[in-house]
Design an enzyme around this catalytic site. Structure first.
Site, PDB file in Angstrom:
ATOM      1  N   SER A   1      78.519  46.668  73.197  1.00 36.21           N
ATOM      2  CA  SER A   1      78.608  45.366  72.545  1.00 36.21           C
ATOM      3  C   SER A   1      79.842  44.539  72.882  1.00 36.21           C
ATOM      4  O   SER A   1      79.873  43.352  72.567  1.00 36.21           O
ATOM      5  CB  SER A   1      78.509  45.519  71.024  1.00 36.21           C
ATOM      6  OG  SER A   1      77.210  45.925  70.656  1.00 36.21           O
TER       7      SER A   1
ATOM      8  N   SER B   1      76.575  42.679  71.015  1.00 34.22           N
ATOM      9  CA  SER B   1      76.600  41.761  69.897  1.00 34.22           C
ATOM     10  C   SER B   1      77.887  40.944  69.787  1.00 34.22           C
ATOM     11  O   SER B   1      78.004  40.096  68.896  1.00 34.22           O
ATOM     12  CB  SER B   1      76.380  42.552  68.594  1.00 34.22           C
ATOM     13  OG  SER B   1      77.365  43.577  68.433  1.00 34.22           O
TER      14      SER B   1
ATOM     15  N   LYS C   1      84.902  38.549  65.560  1.00 37.56           N
ATOM     16  CA  LYS C   1      83.462  38.701  65.362  1.00 37.56           C
ATOM     17  C   LYS C   1      83.082  38.525  63.891  1.00 37.56           C
ATOM     18  O   LYS C   1      83.814  38.967  62.994  1.00 37.56           O
ATOM     19  CB  LYS C   1      83.074  40.097  65.867  1.00 37.56           C
ATOM     20  CG  LYS C   1      81.609  40.368  66.049  1.00 37.56           C
ATOM     21  CD  LYS C   1      81.448  41.726  66.731  1.00 37.56           C
ATOM     22  CE  LYS C   1      79.986  42.088  66.989  1.00 37.56           C
ATOM     23  NZ  LYS C   1      79.871  43.358  67.731  1.00 37.56           N
TER      24      LYS C   1
END
Length: 476
Positions: free
Chosen positions: A181, A157, A81
Site C-alpha cells: 500500500s 491504499s 493518510k
C-alpha cells in the site's frame, strides 16, 4: 522564490529553513499555492490544514529567531493518510460514517515527524475504509487521479500520499502498507517509498476504540514514508525509527547495522512464483540490476523466492479468518460496489477453524524462518513491486479475473509484508508515458541496506518527480 520552494527535496527545504534562507511560513505558503493549483486536477489532498500549518510554521520561525535548535525536518510539509490520526482532525477512512471521528492525539509516526520539525499540511485520500480496493477512491472524497495519466490508477491504499508527493503538494507522505500500500502507489506515481520491518516504527492503529486488533492486523500493517528521492526517504526513516510506550511491538534495533564484508549479494527474481511479468517490468528489473552491478554489488539471478504460493495462501486464510466476524458490519459501511473487493476475497478464501488457525500461525513462523535463511545467503533481493504498468482504476473490483490479476501483480509485496521484512520501492524511468520501478527487499531491520542499494539505483537513473498533472494518454 515561492514557486521554486515546493520543487526542492525535503532535505533541502529543511536546510533552507534552518539557515534562514527562507522562512517556514514561506515554505508552507509555497506548498499551499501548489495545492491550490494542482489538487483540483488530481484530488489527492482531502482535509487541507492550511491555517494550522501556517501557525506551526510561524512557531518554527519564532524558535529559529530565538536561537533554539531546529529539527532535521524543520518546516517540511507532509501529508497523512486518512486512516492515520492527526490530533484535532477527523480520521475519516474516506467514509461518511466517520466524518466527525476527531482524533484526540497524533498517531505515533505523526508525532515523531512533528517532533523533527515537519508540519502536517493535510490528510490524503484512500479507498473507502482502506478496504474497497487498490484504486484510491473513497465514498467521502471520490477518485484520486494518477498525475501521469488520468486513465490509470495511482494505486493504493496510500494513493493520495503518492500523488501529493509526486506533484509537489507535499515533500513527504505518511502512508501504511500491509501488502503493497505504499510501494504500489510509489511505482505507479514515480516516487520512492519504504515499507519497514515489522516492529521498526512504532504505531497505534486503534482509531475506532480502545481494543487492539487480531494478530494479522498487528503484524502485517506497517506505517511507511513516501518521498521523491532516497535521501529524503532516509531522513524520514531515521526520524520514524525507535520505540514508543504506545507500541510494545516496536524494537530498539539500531537504524544502521554493521557493514557487510565483500560485495553485497543481490538475488534478482524477475518473476516471483512464475506467474508472468510484463515486458516493461522485466526491463525495469534489468536496468536496476545493471545499476547495482555498476555500483559493485554481486548481482545474481535466482529462480524464485521461498514458498511463494504457500505464503500467499496462508496470508489469505489468516486475514480472512480474522476479518470474518466483522464482515457484515464492514460490508454495510463499504456499501454496494465498495464491498466487491473484499467480498470476492471472502468467497474465495473461507475462514479457518480454530485448529486450522493455530496450524496457520505455525506455518507463518515457519515461512518467516525460510525467508530469514534465504536472506542470510542473499542480504538483498531485487524484485518487482507490481508486475504490470499502472492498470485502469477499479480493475480489482470489477470482476473475478480483474481481482485475480491485481492479486497476482502485487504478489511479492504481499509475501514480503507477510514475512515482515523491509522493502524500498524506487523508480527506474518512464516508459510509454508511465513511471516504472522495482523494489529492494532486505533482511529484517536492515532498512539501511535497502536504502543504500536504492540510492545507487537513483544515482544512476535519476529522479522522476515532481511532475505536473497530465491528461489521459500521458501527453504533456
Amino acid at each position: 522564490m515561492l514557486d521554486a520552494l515546493w520543487k526542492l527535496p525535503a532535505t533541502a527545504q529543511a536546510e533552507a529553513v534552518r539557515s534562514a534562507e527562507v522562512s517556514a511560513v514561506e515554505l508552507i505558503d509555497s506548498h499551499l499555492h501548489r495545492i491550490a493549483e494542482v489538487n483540483p486536477q488530481v484530488n489527492a489532498v482531502t482535509q487541507l490544514l492550511a491555517t494550522r500549518a501556517r501557525e506551526a510554521a510561524a512557531q518554527v520561525d519564532r524558535r529559529r529567531v530565538a536561537g533554539e535548535p531546529l529539527g532535521p525536518l524543520a518546516g517540511v510539509p507532509f501529508t497523512v493518510k486518512e486512516s492515520t490520526a492527526i490530533e484535532g482532525v477527523p480520521t475519516t477512512f474516506g467514509t461518511e460514517r466517520f466524518r466527525t471521528l476527531v482524533a484526540s492525539a497524533d498517531a505515533p509516526p505523526v508525532a515523531r515527524l512533528r517532533a523533527a520539525g515537519a508540519i502536517p499540511i493535510g490528510h490524503s485520500n484512500v479507498p473507502t475504509l482502506i478496504l474497497a480496493g487498490m484504486h484510491t477512491r473513497s465514498e467521502l472524497f471520490g477518485d484520486t487521479v494518477n498525475p501521469w495519466d488520468h486513465s490509470r490508477t495511482p494505486g493504493g491504499s496510500s494513493g493520495g500520499d503518492a500523488v501529493a508527493v509526486a506533484t509537489g503538494m507535499a515533500a513527504l507522505g505518511l502512508g501504511n502498507d500491509s501488502g503493497g500500500s505504499v510501494r504500489i502507489p510509489a511505482q505507479f506515481c514515480g516516487v520512492a517509498a519504504l515499507k519497514p520491518s515489522t516492529g521498526r516504527f512504532p504505531a497505534d492503529h486503534r482509531v475506532l476504540g480502545p481494543d487492539d486488533p487480531g494478530p494479522a492486523s498487528q503484524m502485517l500493517v506497517t506505517d511507511g514514508p513516501l518521498a521523491r528521492c532516497v535521501r529524503d526517504l532516509r531522513l524520514a526513516y531515521e526520524v520514524l525509527a525507535g520505540t514508543d510506550p504506545r507500541d510494545p511491538r516496536a524494537v530498539p534495533a539500531p537504524a544502521y547495522g554493521e557493514p557487510l564484508a565483500g560485495p553485497v549479494k543481490v538475488a534478482v527474481v524477475a518473476d516471483p512464483g512464475g506467474q508472468g511479468v510484463h515486458t516493461t517490468v522485466r526491463a525495469a528489473m534489468a536496468t536496476a540490476a545493471d545499476a547495482l552491478g555498476d555500483a559493485g554489488y554481486d548481482v545474481r539471478e535466482v529462480p524464485g523466492v521461498p514458498r511463494m504460493e504457500e505464503a500467499l495462501e496462508a496470508y489469505g486464510r489468516i486475514t480472512a479468518t480474522e476479518f470474518a466476524p466483522s464482515w457484515p458490519a464492514v460490508r454495510e459501511l463499504l456499501g454496494t460496489g465498495g464491498d466487491r473487493y473484499i467480498e470476492m476475497m471472502m468467497e474465495q478464501t473461507p475462514p479457518a477453524s480454530a485448529a486450522e488457525f493455530m496450524k496457520l500461525m505455525g506455518t507463518w513462523m515457519n515461512i518467516r524462518r525460510s525467508w530469514a535463511e534465504f536472506l542470510d545467503e542473499y542480504p538483498l533481493l531485487l524484485g518487482p513491486v507490481f508486475t504490470e504498468p499502472p492498470v485502469e482504476p477499479g480493475l480489482e473490483s470489477r470482476d473475478r479475473p480483474g481481482r485475480d490479476r491485481v492479486a497476482s501483480g502485487m504478489r511479492l509485496c504481499t509475501v514480503t509484508s507477510f514475512v515482515g521484512v523491509p522493502g524500498v520501492a524506487i523508480p527506474t524511468g518512464v516508459v510509454d508515458g508511465l513511471p516504472s520501478g522495482v523494489q529492494i527487499v532486505g533482511r529484517a531491520f536492515r532498512e539501511d541496506l535497502c536504502l543504500g542499494a536504492a540510492q545507487e539505483i537513483e544515482d544512476r537513473l535519476g529522479v522522476l518527480t515532481p511532475v505536473d498533472p497530465r491528461p489521459a494518454g500521458g501527453a504533456v
